[in-house]
Design a protein around this motif. Structure first.
Motif, PDB file in Angstrom:
ATOM      1  N   HIS A   5     -12.742  36.681  51.956  1.00  0.00           N
ATOM      2  CA  HIS A   5     -11.953  35.454  52.139  1.00  0.00           C
ATOM      3  C   HIS A   5     -10.780  35.435  51.174  1.00  0.00           C
ATOM      4  N   ALA A   6     -11.047  35.737  49.905  1.00  0.00           N
ATOM      5  CA  ALA A   6     -10.014  35.674  48.869  1.00  0.00           C
ATOM      6  C   ALA A   6      -8.887  36.660  49.149  1.00  0.00           C
ATOM      7  N   LEU A   7      -9.216  37.862  49.598  1.00  0.00           N
ATOM      8  CA  LEU A   7      -8.201  38.876  49.847  1.00  0.00           C
ATOM      9  C   LEU A   7      -7.346  38.546  51.066  1.00  0.00           C
ATOM     10  N   LEU A   8      -7.889  37.812  52.013  1.00  0.00           N
ATOM     11  CA  LEU A   8      -7.099  37.391  53.172  1.00  0.00           C
ATOM     12  C   LEU A   8      -6.211  36.197  52.827  1.00  0.00           C
ATOM     13  N   ALA A   9      -6.622  35.421  51.814  1.00  0.00           N
ATOM     14  CA  ALA A   9      -5.908  34.187  51.487  1.00  0.00           C
ATOM     15  C   ALA A   9      -4.804  34.390  50.460  1.00  0.00           C
ATOM     16  N   SER A  10      -4.796  35.522  49.746  1.00  0.00           N
ATOM     17  CA  SER A  10      -3.816  35.715  48.677  1.00  0.00           C
ATOM     18  C   SER A  10      -3.541  37.203  48.485  1.00  0.00           C
ATOM     19  N   ASP A  11      -2.319  37.504  48.042  1.00  0.00           N
ATOM     20  CA  ASP A  11      -1.977  38.894  47.728  1.00  0.00           C
ATOM     21  C   ASP A  11      -1.990  39.145  46.227  1.00  0.00           C
ATOM     22  N   ASN A  12      -2.609  38.240  45.459  1.00  0.00           N
ATOM     23  CA  ASN A  12      -2.603  38.373  44.003  1.00  0.00           C
ATOM     24  C   ASN A  12      -4.000  38.142  43.444  1.00  0.00           C
ATOM     25  N   VAL A  13      -4.972  38.901  43.932  1.00  0.00           N
ATOM     26  CA  VAL A  13      -6.351  38.784  43.439  1.00  0.00           C
ATOM     27  C   VAL A  13      -6.898  40.178  43.126  1.00  0.00           C
ATOM     28  N   PRO A  14      -6.344  40.824  42.084  1.00  0.00           N
ATOM     29  CA  PRO A  14      -6.813  42.174  41.752  1.00  0.00           C
ATOM     30  C   PRO A  14      -8.286  42.220  41.396  1.00  0.00           C
ATOM     31  N   GLU A  15      -8.815  41.096  40.873  1.00  0.00           N
ATOM     32  CA  GLU A  15     -10.242  41.070  40.526  1.00  0.00           C
ATOM     33  C   GLU A  15     -11.096  41.287  41.773  1.00  0.00           C
ATOM     34  N   ALA A  16     -10.673  40.667  42.870  1.00  0.00           N
ATOM     35  CA  ALA A  16     -11.442  40.797  44.108  1.00  0.00           C
ATOM     36  C   ALA A  16     -11.345  42.219  44.673  1.00  0.00           C
ATOM     37  N   SER A  17     -10.137  42.795  44.652  1.00  0.00           N
ATOM     38  CA  SER A  17      -9.960  44.151  45.175  1.00  0.00           C
ATOM     39  C   SER A  17     -10.846  45.148  44.445  1.00  0.00           C
ATOM     40  N   ALA A  18     -10.982  44.959  43.133  1.00  0.00           N
ATOM     41  CA  ALA A  18     -11.755  45.903  42.321  1.00  0.00           C
ATOM     42  C   ALA A  18     -13.238  45.871  42.642  1.00  0.00           C
ATOM     43  N   LEU A  19     -13.693  44.776  43.278  1.00  0.00           N
ATOM     44  CA  LEU A  19     -15.126  44.628  43.542  1.00  0.00           C
ATOM     45  C   LEU A  19     -15.522  45.046  44.952  1.00  0.00           C
ATOM     46  N   LEU A  20     -14.557  45.472  45.753  1.00  0.00           N
ATOM     47  CA  LEU A  20     -14.882  45.901  47.103  1.00  0.00           C
ATOM     48  C   LEU A  20     -15.640  47.230  47.083  1.00  0.00           C
ATOM     49  N   PRO A  21     -16.521  47.429  48.056  1.00  0.00           N
ATOM     50  CA  PRO A  21     -17.157  48.746  48.185  1.00  0.00           C
ATOM     51  C   PRO A  21     -16.110  49.841  48.348  1.00  0.00           C
ATOM     52  N   ALA A  22     -16.422  51.033  47.861  1.00  0.00           N
ATOM     53  CA  ALA A  22     -15.463  52.140  47.883  1.00  0.00           C
ATOM     54  C   ALA A  22     -14.989  52.483  49.284  1.00  0.00           C
ATOM     55  N   ALA A  23     -15.809  52.196  50.296  1.00  0.00           N
ATOM     56  CA  ALA A  23     -15.446  52.540  51.674  1.00  0.00           C
ATOM     57  C   ALA A  23     -14.161  51.854  52.122  1.00  0.00           C
ATOM     58  N   PHE A  24     -13.809  50.724  51.501  1.00  0.00           N
ATOM     59  CA  PHE A  24     -12.599  50.003  51.893  1.00  0.00           C
ATOM     60  C   PHE A  24     -11.351  50.611  51.263  1.00  0.00           C
ATOM     61  N   ALA A  25     -11.505  51.499  50.310  1.00  0.00           N
ATOM     62  CA  ALA A  25     -10.360  52.041  49.567  1.00  0.00           C
ATOM     63  C   ALA A  25     -10.125  53.513  49.890  1.00  0.00           C
TER      64      ALA A  25
END
Length: 327
Positions: A84-104
């Protein structure tokens, strides 16, 4: 959650001496330390919820505290809230860092927004039955009406084709009407916010058109017209074709629309209208005589296609009454 917040604030106060308070979006205090006057505040979104951070220091202090608090909370958030957070904002590096590796993994993906009134869960169920999400893909109910789907690009079945199959299944098997917008491909979670905006724009076009599934890549002209100034649209609508298009008969307008849909093919248009080729030629000549537009000319045909799209935009905005019987 409140215990987590309280623990973080106590740690912040021990290190900075600041008084800090956190409230929810209704103003309810969730955690607080210190009794100094709060001088600055900032808002932070954590997943689908928003919080206000108040501090006794300045605005910079409030922003630093908010970042520390959000980083700690993200680590305790379920994956759905992070998405939800990543779809709502382009400035949430904390959230990106917690995604499973498969998304990166850098693979191109498209974001799909599908809307069916009160049926987002149904949309997700039908989608997952047809296309079970792999690692690095997700389905997510954003609201009761709207589902978000992240899907890898696939050679064998495009996102457009997959969405059309699901929309067809919803209508045919469950009598659920749905519209869908699809983004351009993106290769990292940092671009999901931009993809969400693209898919939302395409969804708005789909909602007001006869194409229930609309791709951002394939609807640039429609998107441009949707965002155009009302006055410019009105001027184009009333001015094209010597101002006579609005007075054409429903039969001639329908003939023009079908001719455009058939790629300016006389044979295909005559079959679609179930008329003799000579009848079609007569109607096209009649349009040219009344408006000055020769639809066998690419430039004039393109101008009329834009006119139809402008008309639809003005109708959606309630600025025109849709002529009866015209498609």
């Amino acid at each position: 959650m409140n215990q987590v917040l309280q623990g973080e604030l106590e740690s912040i106060q021990a290190q900075t001496g600041l008084s800090v308070q956190i409230t929810d979006d209704r103003g309810m205090v969730l955690a607080s330390v210190g009794d100094e006057r709060m001088n600055a505040s900032t808002q932070v979104a954590i997943g689908p919820r928003s919080y206000r951070v108040l501090v006794s220091g300045d605005q910079t202090s409030a922003q630093l505290v908010a970042r520390v608090v959000s980083g700690a909370l993200y680590q305790r958030m379920p994956l759905q809230h992070i998405l939800h957070a990543l779809l709502a904002s382009d400035n949430v590096p904390e959230a990106s860092a917690l995604l499973p590796a498969a998304f990166a993994d850098g693979a191109p993906r498209r974001l799909i927004l599908m809307r069916a009134i009160g049926q987002a869960d149904m949309v997700i169920s039908v989608w997952e039955q047809a296309f079970p999400p792999d690692e690095g893909e997700f389905t997510l109910a954003l609201t009761a009406d709207t589902a978000a789907i992240l899907r890898r690009e696939q050679d064998e079945l495009s996102a457009q084709q997959a969405a059309e199959l699901v929309v067809s299944s919803l209508v045919g098997e469950y009598l659920v009407q749905a519209t869908c917008g699809i983004s351009s491909p993106v290769t990292s979670p940092a671009k999901w916010y931009a993809a969400f905006s693209q898919a939302a724009q395409a969804l708005a076009v789909a909602h007001g058109s006869q194409a229930p599934v609309t791709s951002y890549d394939g609807s640039r002209l429609a998107l441009f017209i949707q965002q155009a100034d009302d006055q410019a649209c009105q001027a184009y609508f009333t001015g094209l074709g010597r101002g006579m298009l609005c007075t054409l008969s429903e039969e001639l307008l329908q003939t023009a629309r079908i001719f455009l849909r058939c790629g300016l093919s006389l044979a295909d248009t005559a079959r679609a209208l179930i008329v003799h080729r000579n009848t079609l030629v007569y109607r096209l000549d009649k349009i040219r005589q009344e408006t000055g537009l020769d639809l066998r000319s690419f430039d004039d045909a393109a101008a009329l296609e834009i006119w139809f799209m402008v008309r639809e935009r003005l109708e959606r905005a309630g600025m025109l009454d849709k002529p009866k019987g015209v498609i």
